[in-house]
Design a protein around this motif. Structure first.
Motif, mmCIF file in Angstrom:
data_model
loop_
_atom_site.group_PDB
_atom_site.id
_atom_site.type_symbol
_atom_site.label_atom_id
_atom_site.label_comp_id
_atom_site.label_asym_id
_atom_site.label_seq_id
_atom_site.Cartn_x
_atom_site.Cartn_y
_atom_site.Cartn_z
ATOM 1 N N MET A 106 0.856 -1.199 0.000
ATOM 2 C CA MET A 106 0.000 0.000 0.000
ATOM 3 C C MET A 106 0.894 1.252 0.000
ATOM 4 N N ALA A 107 1.949 1.225 0.793
ATOM 5 C CA ALA A 107 2.855 2.376 0.875
ATOM 6 C C ALA A 107 3.523 2.623 -0.481
ATOM 7 N N LYS A 108 3.832 1.524 -1.186
ATOM 8 C CA LYS A 108 4.452 1.647 -2.515
ATOM 9 C C LYS A 108 3.551 2.432 -3.479
ATOM 10 N N GLU A 109 2.240 2.333 -3.262
ATOM 11 C CA GLU A 109 1.289 3.086 -4.108
ATOM 12 C C GLU A 109 0.958 4.443 -3.493
ATOM 13 N N SER A 110 1.698 4.804 -2.430
ATOM 14 C CA SER A 110 1.492 6.069 -1.699
ATOM 15 C C SER A 110 0.082 6.191 -1.117
ATOM 16 N N ILE A 111 -0.469 5.062 -0.642
ATOM 17 C CA ILE A 111 -1.793 5.082 -0.016
ATOM 18 C C ILE A 111 -1.601 5.070 1.497
ATOM 19 N N SER A 112 -2.102 6.107 2.177
ATOM 20 C CA SER A 112 -1.978 6.126 3.635
ATOM 21 C C SER A 112 -3.202 6.787 4.256
ATOM 22 N N GLY A 113 -3.396 6.515 5.545
ATOM 23 C CA GLY A 113 -4.567 7.068 6.236
ATOM 24 C C GLY A 113 -5.745 6.118 6.076
ATOM 25 N N ASP A 114 -6.467 5.878 7.171
ATOM 26 C CA ASP A 114 -7.558 4.889 7.168
ATOM 27 C C ASP A 114 -8.532 5.044 6.008
ATOM 28 N N ASP A 115 -8.997 6.297 5.788
ATOM 29 C CA ASP A 115 -10.018 6.503 4.753
ATOM 30 C C ASP A 115 -9.476 6.186 3.365
ATOM 31 N N ASN A 116 -8.245 6.647 3.095
ATOM 32 C CA ASN A 116 -7.661 6.379 1.771
ATOM 33 C C ASN A 116 -7.407 4.889 1.566
ATOM 34 N N VAL A 117 -6.938 4.238 2.628
ATOM 35 C CA VAL A 117 -6.664 2.799 2.533
ATOM 36 C C VAL A 117 -7.967 2.051 2.237
ATOM 37 N N ARG A 118 -9.026 2.405 2.961
ATOM 38 C CA ARG A 118 -10.309 1.708 2.731
ATOM 39 C C ARG A 118 -10.852 2.003 1.326
ATOM 40 N N ALA A 119 -10.700 3.250 0.896
ATOM 41 C CA ALA A 119 -11.179 3.604 -0.453
ATOM 42 C C ALA A 119 -10.389 2.808 -1.504
ATOM 43 N N HIS A 120 -9.106 2.605 -1.243
ATOM 44 C CA HIS A 120 -8.288 1.845 -2.202
ATOM 45 C C HIS A 120 -8.728 0.373 -2.233
ATOM 46 N N TYR A 121 -8.994 -0.193 -1.071
ATOM 47 C CA TYR A 121 -9.497 -1.585 -1.040
ATOM 48 C C TYR A 121 -10.801 -1.701 -1.823
ATOM 49 N N LYS A 122 -11.647 -0.687 -1.704
ATOM 50 C CA LYS A 122 -12.934 -0.704 -2.421
ATOM 51 C C LYS A 122 -12.673 -0.735 -3.926
ATOM 52 N N LYS A 123 -11.678 0.061 -4.371
ATOM 53 C CA LYS A 123 -11.360 0.086 -5.809
ATOM 54 C C LYS A 123 -10.885 -1.302 -6.257
ATOM 55 N N ILE A 124 -10.060 -1.938 -5.414
ATOM 56 C CA ILE A 124 -9.562 -3.281 -5.773
ATOM 57 C C ILE A 124 -10.736 -4.264 -5.856
ATOM 58 N N CYS A 125 -11.629 -4.193 -4.877
ATOM 59 C CA CYS A 125 -12.784 -5.110 -4.850
ATOM 60 C C CYS A 125 -13.727 -4.860 -6.020
ATOM 61 N N ASP A 126 -13.730 -3.645 -6.545
ATOM 62 C CA ASP A 126 -14.572 -3.353 -7.710
ATOM 63 C C ASP A 126 -13.968 -3.947 -8.979
ATOM 64 N N ILE A 127 -12.643 -4.166 -8.978
ATOM 65 C CA ILE A 127 -11.994 -4.742 -10.169
ATOM 66 C C ILE A 127 -12.184 -6.258 -10.204
ATOM 67 N N THR A 128 -12.039 -6.900 -9.043
ATOM 68 C CA THR A 128 -12.095 -8.361 -9.023
ATOM 69 C C THR A 128 -13.144 -8.887 -8.043
ATOM 70 N N PRO A 129 -13.857 -9.948 -8.445
ATOM 71 C CA PRO A 129 -14.801 -10.568 -7.512
ATOM 72 C C PRO A 129 -14.090 -11.559 -6.577
ATOM 73 N N GLY A 130 -12.783 -11.827 -6.855
ATOM 74 C CA GLY A 130 -12.033 -12.796 -6.038
ATOM 75 C C GLY A 130 -11.720 -12.253 -4.651
ATOM 76 N N ASP A 131 -11.193 -13.109 -3.807
ATOM 77 C CA ASP A 131 -10.857 -12.705 -2.436
ATOM 78 C C ASP A 131 -9.752 -11.645 -2.415
ATOM 79 N N VAL A 132 -9.952 -10.604 -1.621
ATOM 80 C CA VAL A 132 -8.973 -9.517 -1.504
ATOM 81 C C VAL A 132 -8.510 -9.442 -0.045
ATOM 82 N N SER A 133 -7.235 -9.770 0.180
ATOM 83 C CA SER A 133 -6.713 -9.733 1.548
ATOM 84 C C SER A 133 -6.346 -8.313 1.946
ATOM 85 N N ALA A 134 -6.921 -7.847 3.060
ATOM 86 C CA ALA A 134 -6.666 -6.499 3.585
ATOM 87 C C ALA A 134 -6.079 -6.664 4.986
#
Ligand code: E4P
Length: 221
Positions: free
Chosen positions: A32-60
């Motif tokens: 996540m840090a490599k993508e410059s994603i930090s802070g709870d809200d940004n991290v959660r928003a990023h997970y949401k984007k990942i989950c929108d791309i794939t229906p597979g399991d997403v480890s957070a």
């Protein structure tokens, strides 16, 4: 065997998804840090984007190392999407958190596993996935892949249903070795998947097929 991609990079996840063989995504705080994603809200928003791309399991992955913190984070993470799997480190409090998640019906991935004994703890605590880190064991001069076969043997003998997720996989030959050793899932960067496509005889063979086809066409016309 399932294929997961080990990245938080949306472009790579999209590319892997477009292959039609992607089963999920693993991330970690470093990715996540490599993508410059930090802070709870940004991290959660990023997970949401990942989950929108794939229906597979997403480890957070949780950041807390105490039980109450991990419980709080797990409860918040699973609200993001149905395909979120909460990633919890193999520490004493982590085992308690895994057991708590099991009781809540929350799916988990136990991370930072480096021994078969730790894999037994994870399975006993009801982890959905256990993540042995193969490459990092190789990095210290040990034979990482034997950990996959050891865990596979123990789980088969004991009838544990936790899935073995081979992590810290860095090459195509690692993927093949993990598959042979009994991994249920392999997670690796896009570059490792892409190395599986490559074989010089495939390229030479295709070139000849196309050249012969062209030759035959010119004879007909
Ligand atoms: C797995 O879930 C981890 O994110 C990952 O595989 C770690 O790999 P590395 O050792 O290459 O950082």
């Amino acid at each position: 065997m399932k294929f997961f991609i080990d990245t938080a990079n949306l472009k790579d996840i999209q590319e892997a998804e477009s292959l039609g063989i992607l089963d999920g995504v693993t991330t970690n705080p470093s990715l996540m840090a490599k993508e410059s994603i930090s802070g709870d809200d940004n991290v959660r928003a990023h997970y949401k984007k990942i989950c929108d791309i794939t229906p597979g399991d997403v480890s957070a992955e949780v950041i807390s190392t105490d039980l109450e913190g991990m419980k709080r984070e797990a409860a918040a993470l699973v609200k993001i999407a149905d395909n979120i799997v909460v990633k919890i480190p193999m520490i004493r409090e982590g085992v308690k958190a895994l057991a708590w998640c099991r009781d809540q019906g929350i799916r988990t991935n136990c991370t930072l596993v480096f021994s078969a004994g730790q894999a037994i703890l994870a399975a006993k605590a009801g982890a959905t996935y256990v993540s042995p880190f193969i490459g990092r064991i190789d990095d210290i001069g040990w034979e990482g892949m034997t950990l996959i076969s050891d865990i596979a043997e123990v789980y088969a003998v004991q009838g544990f249903d936790t899935e073995i997720l081979a992590a810290s996989i860095r090459s195509g030959s690692h993927i093949v070795a993990a598959a042979k050793a009994g991994a249920d899932v392999v997670t690796c960067p896009l570059s490792s998947f892409e190395s599986l496509f490559k074989h010089p005889l495939t390229d030479i063979g295709l070139e000849k097929f196309l050249a012969d086809h062209k030759k035959a066409l010119s004879v007909v016309s």
